[in-house]
Design an enzyme around this catalytic site. Structure first.
Site: not given
Length: 459
Positions: A219, A269, A313
């Protein structure tokens, strides 16, 4: 020494006069006479103050703001009682040790506020005043927690860091609050520039996907920098207030260190929060926009949950956090995956909690988690090299970590959904995770959704 006065609630002007009296009771001395750190904190309860409006009225070069995702508490700071900063991170342990030197159990609300950049090797000129890291104890704070508001003064006495009390009083007397809200002054967008361009973005994504197919990477998170130019200078505190209004359930932050450039954001987040010996982190990866109506919204949430690409992901981030924390915790709980819905999107979220082993310090937690694959990639080291090569600009504090450091609790959030404001210019940063199954078109559009809130508050 701590000085928390009685429970009486004062007006701001009365609190200022009372604080001057308290400061005059302290003992000043020549530079260097305080060989050991001495901290004085004066706290006075005050009646309601709008924190962002209050900050906009202050003339100090250093001003900071932060509000918690829960909405239960917020902090506005002016000036610097103490600063811990540097242009490179030689040792996380030494940085946190310097901050702990000034934190004492009797100062329950005393904390450093600041952050770390994403990548210290490539700091652009616009990030010079922010450095690779910077944390301050504000000279003055107005803070709200669970409905109560306090006005605070922090005085640090330690060698060359000692500021004469007369200077502190002068700064205090310059503080003002007239009770007026921020005035909404419309601005007109004159130009927009995307870096990279859409064609360059397409080539970058194809390069990453080619390497992912070769198993070089699992990723890579690519970011974009979009520069907006307006017809008049922006009021950054008004932008921050409007952004807060349209992005509930987010962590809001603002840092201004030179009186000119302000870095602000609304991040969904959390990197981690440590409360005594308990730790909580979360994986936030996998995104869909909000729908046009409830039915469309539910459809998009269903797509997010069933998408193999989004699940992959997300699992990459979960695995990395678990791997980072398992050696630091004596026990750990991984909660079931859920969907976090914020005004401009849905995200897959997995919360991870643990009980820290004895002797674990904040710097060990930080190094284990930052940067997460939600902003960097896997494998981390190789991903950072490719990111710098492809993006072609300095992320600075974007995708770094911002928050507070205290004895009883420390909390950092990932500095995403963020922007820098300087005069009539606003530079917005946002990124997207590239994994097998990603397309350049979809990831470009995902970033458009992420930066949409900044345009919404200025339209």
């Amino acid at each position: 020494m701590t000085n928390e006065l009685n429970d009486q609630i004062y007006s701001f002007d009365d609190a200022k006069r009372l604080m001057v009296d308290e400061l005059k009771k302290l003992t000043d001395c020549a530079d260097g006479c305080y060989k050991e750190p001495t901290v004085t904190r004066i706290e006075i309860f005050v009646s309601g103050i709008d924190l962002l409006s209050w900050l906009s009225q202050q003339s100090a070069k250093t001003k900071i703001y932060g509000s918690h995702q829960s909405g239960l508490y917020a902090i506005a700071g002016v000036g610097e009682a103490l600063c811990v900063s540097g242009d490179s991170v030689e040792s996380h342990a030494k940085i946190f040790e310097r901050m702990r030197l000034y934190l004492r159990p009797e100062f329950k609300r005393l904390q450093f506020y600041g952050g770390f950049c994403f990548d210290e090797e490539h700091l652009g000129r616009e990030w010079q005043k922010f450095g690779a890291y910077k944390f301050i104890i504000p000279q003055f704070e107005v803070a709200t927690k669970e409905g109560r508001m306090i006005f605070c003064c922090n005085v640090v006495l330690h060698g060359q860091a000692t500021k004469p009390l007369t200077a502190v009083i002068e700064e205090l007397e310059r503080l003002r609050w007239d009770g007026k809200p921020l005035k909404n002054v419309p601005v007109k967008l004159e130009s927009r520039r995307d870096d990279p361009t859409q064609d360059a973005w397409r080539r970058n994504v194809q390069s990453v996907l080619s390497e992912i197919r070769k198993k070089t990477y699992e990723k890579i998170v690519l970011a974009r920098r979009t520069r907006f130019e307006f017809n008049n200078p922006l009021n950054p505190w008004l932008v921050a207030q409007q952004l807060e209004n349209v992005t509930p359930n987010s962590y809001h932050f603002c840092f201004q260190f030179d009186g000119e450039r302000l870095f602000l954001g609304a991040s969904p987040e959390r990197l981690f929060v440590r409360s005594n010996n308990n730790i909580e982190s979360e994986a936030l990866a996998g995104t869909r926009p909000r729908g046009k109506n409830d039915s469309d919204d539910n459809r998009l949430k269903g797509e997010l949950k069933s998408s193999g690409k989004e699940q992959h992901e997300h699992k990459v981030v979960v695995s990395m956090i678990i791997e980072g924390l398992k050696s630091l915790c004596r026990e750990m709980i991984v909660h079931p995956q859920e969907i976090l819905s914020v005004p401009n999107g849905h995200h897959l979220r997995t919360r991870i909690q643990g009980a820290l082993a004895d002797g674990i310090q904040d710097e060990q937690i930080f190094k284990a988690l930052h940067p997460t694959p939600a902003v960097g990639g896997v494998p981390t080291g190789k991903a950072l090299v490719l990111i710098e090569e492809l993006e072609g600009f300095s992320r600075g504090w974007y995708a770094g970590a911002v928050g507070y450091v205290g004895l009883d609790a420390t909390e950092f959030v990932v500095a995403i959904r963020s922007a820098m404001i300087h005069g009539s210019q606003m530079i917005v940063y946002a990124g997207a995770g590239i994994v097998e199954g990603s397309t350049a078109k979809d990831e470009w559009q995902e970033i458009e959704h992420k930066i949409g809130n900044f345009l919404k508050v200025l339209s």
